[in-house]
Design a protein around this motif. Structure first.
Motif, short mmCIF file in Angstrom:
data_model
loop_
_atom_site.label_atom_id
_atom_site.label_comp_id
_atom_site.label_asym_id
_atom_site.label_seq_id
_atom_site.Cartn_x
_atom_site.Cartn_y
_atom_site.Cartn_z
N ARG A 139 0.86 -1.19 0.00
CA ARG A 139 0.00 0.00 0.00
C ARG A 139 0.89 1.23 0.00
NH1 ARG A 139 -5.38 1.48 1.19
NH2 ARG A 139 -5.52 3.60 2.03
N PHE A 140 0.57 2.21 -0.82
CA PHE A 140 1.42 3.39 -1.00
C PHE A 140 1.67 4.14 0.31
CE2 PHE A 140 -2.83 5.07 -1.25
CZ PHE A 140 -2.76 6.29 -0.63
N SER A 141 0.70 4.09 1.22
CA SER A 141 0.84 4.83 2.48
C SER A 141 1.88 4.21 3.41
CB SER A 141 -0.51 4.91 3.19
OG SER A 141 -1.06 3.61 3.37
N HIS A 194 -3.46 1.59 -11.59
CA HIS A 194 -3.35 0.66 -12.71
C HIS A 194 -4.20 -0.59 -12.46
CE1 HIS A 194 -1.51 -3.10 -14.17
NE2 HIS A 194 -1.13 -2.45 -15.24
N ASN A 195 -4.10 -1.14 -11.26
CA ASN A 195 -4.84 -2.36 -10.96
C ASN A 195 -6.34 -2.10 -10.86
OD1 ASN A 195 -2.27 -3.44 -10.83
ND2 ASN A 195 -2.72 -4.69 -9.05
N GLY A 196 -6.72 -0.91 -10.39
CA GLY A 196 -8.13 -0.56 -10.39
C GLY A 196 -8.68 -0.49 -11.81
N VAL A 197 -7.93 0.14 -12.72
CA VAL A 197 -8.33 0.19 -14.12
C VAL A 197 -8.43 -1.22 -14.69
CG1 VAL A 197 -7.62 0.94 -16.42
CG2 VAL A 197 -7.40 2.50 -14.48
N GLU A 198 -7.49 -2.06 -14.32
CA GLU A 198 -7.50 -3.46 -14.77
C GLU A 198 -8.79 -4.16 -14.34
OE1 GLU A 198 -5.09 -7.00 -12.92
OE2 GLU A 198 -3.75 -5.84 -14.21
N TYR A 199 -9.24 -3.91 -13.10
CA TYR A 199 -10.50 -4.49 -12.63
C TYR A 199 -11.63 -4.12 -13.59
CZ TYR A 199 -9.02 -5.86 -7.85
OH TYR A 199 -8.45 -6.47 -6.77
N GLY A 200 -11.72 -2.82 -13.93
CA GLY A 200 -12.79 -2.36 -14.79
C GLY A 200 -12.74 -2.95 -16.18
N GLU A 241 -11.01 -13.74 -6.45
CA GLU A 241 -10.34 -13.09 -5.32
C GLU A 241 -9.94 -11.67 -5.71
OE1 GLU A 241 -10.06 -12.55 -2.13
OE2 GLU A 241 -9.70 -14.72 -1.88
N ASP A 242 -9.66 -10.86 -4.71
CA ASP A 242 -9.01 -9.56 -4.97
C ASP A 242 -7.84 -9.45 -4.00
OD1 ASP A 242 -9.88 -7.17 -2.75
OD2 ASP A 242 -11.11 -8.98 -2.77
N THR A 243 -6.76 -8.80 -4.46
CA THR A 243 -5.54 -8.77 -3.66
C THR A 243 -5.33 -7.47 -2.92
OG1 THR A 243 -4.31 -8.11 -5.63
CG2 THR A 243 -4.36 -10.46 -5.12
N GLY A 244 -6.29 -6.55 -2.97
CA GLY A 244 -6.20 -5.34 -2.18
C GLY A 244 -6.17 -4.05 -2.96
N GLU A 245 -5.51 -4.06 -4.14
CA GLU A 245 -5.31 -2.79 -4.85
C GLU A 245 -6.63 -2.16 -5.29
OE1 GLU A 245 -3.87 -5.62 -5.51
OE2 GLU A 245 -1.70 -5.41 -5.62
N ASP A 301 -10.93 3.33 -2.00
CA ASP A 301 -10.72 4.13 -0.79
C ASP A 301 -10.24 5.53 -1.16
OD1 ASP A 301 -11.44 2.06 0.88
OD2 ASP A 301 -9.38 1.50 1.38
N GLU A 302 -9.28 5.61 -2.08
CA GLU A 302 -8.74 6.89 -2.50
C GLU A 302 -9.79 7.71 -3.26
OE1 GLU A 302 -5.35 8.66 -2.35
OE2 GLU A 302 -6.08 7.65 -0.57
#
Length: 290
Positions: free
Chosen positions: A87-89, A166-172, A232-236, A242-243
């Motif tokens: 996670r970036f944070s 990137h991974n969020g876009v991949e989901y879509g 499954e989802d790995t978190g991204e 969230d962001e």
């Protein structure tokens, strides 16, 4: 250039081979002895000439622990790269702790999966310019040939942030193809669903590597009959949504794709039972009983 590489699984192992093929010396460590070049992190550090560079490619759940142990065997002037899906944070606090020991830190979002060894890896990195510049021979060897596939996205944390989006876009994208597949498969008119996807691979505006991979999957199993819908989802994807909430960015497609993965895990959806019950109550619509 020399590089230590910690974590030699599906991604890390292939990265080691791509780097070696490009002429770099890679000393890899993995807790599975049969994959490892050395017996310990300390032995790996001894085999690397100072100032060292070590790339960590382990699951996010054990990244902090791994970096803490690694820092104990490194010295001032060394650099650690976290190439996992952290996670970036987590990056800025991690960089601060390492800086107290004089160790640099770069976060790298890495895309390419199991095909990266052959095709190259897209790299999104965050960190100080001097650290990124020092690692450029490694980045150049890992990225695809040509002008694309690498970005110094910003300071520490920017690389993992870019990879998260990137991974969020991949989901879509994946879910749009999946919905198209379902509609085609249920159509009374279309008799060659795999053929439709093949027809999209050249000349269309929806062509992509993901489409190529779906075509490959349909070649192996035209009706996807051997697969469970559980996804499954790995978190991204969650972090991306969230962001979006934090920054008030409307993210309808990515959020829907994430929630669809949650729905895939329900054999018997309580929410959809409630929807059916409400339709029956207000409109007298038929419901299906067990």
């Amino acid at each position: 250039m020399q590089l230590g590489l910690v974590g030699l699984g599906r991604m890390g192992g292939n990265m080691r081979e791509r780097l070696r093929a490009a002429g770099h010396e890679v000393i890899g460590y993995d807790n599975q002895a049969e994959l490892s070049d050395v017996a310990s992190l300390a032995e790996m550090a001894k085999k690397l000439d100072a100032p060292r560079a070590v790339w960590v490619m382990v699951p996010a759940a054990v990244t902090d622990e791994t970096i803490t142990k690694l820092a104990e065997v490194l010295d001032t002037g060394d650099i650690i790269v976290d190439g996992g899906n952290s996670r970036f944070s987590d990056d800025a606090p991690r960089a601060e702790r390492l800086n107290e020991r004089g160790i640099g830190y770069v976060d790298a979002g890495v895309s390419g999966g199991v095909w990266g060894r052959q095709n190259g890896y897209a790299l999104m990195v965050g960190g100080a310019k001097e650290h990124v510049d020092r690692l450029m021979p490694i980045f150049e060897a890992l990225k695809p040939a040509g002008e694309f596939g690498f970005v110094h996205a910003g300071p520490v944390g920017a690389g993992h942030y870019a990879k998260m989006v990137h991974n969020g876009v991949e989901y879509g994208l994946m879910h749009a193809y999946a919905e198209g597949y379902e509609l085609l498969a249920k159509s009374e008119l279309v008799t060659d669903v795999p053929g439709v996807f093949k027809s999209w691979r050249e000349g269309t505006v929806v062509r992509s590597w993901l489409l190529d991979l779906l075509d490959r999957a349909l070649d192996e199993d035209p009706k996807l009959a051997e697969l469970s819908p559980y996804t499954e989802d790995t978190g991204e994807g969650r972090w991306t949504v969230d962001e979006a909430v934090r920054l008030a960015v409307p993210m309808n497609v990515i959020a829907a794709a994430l929630f669809a993965r949650f729905a895939s895990r329900q054999d018997d959806s309580p929410a959809m039972k409630a929807v059916a019950a409400l339709r029956q109550q207000f409109g007298g619509h038929a419901v299906r009983k067990r």
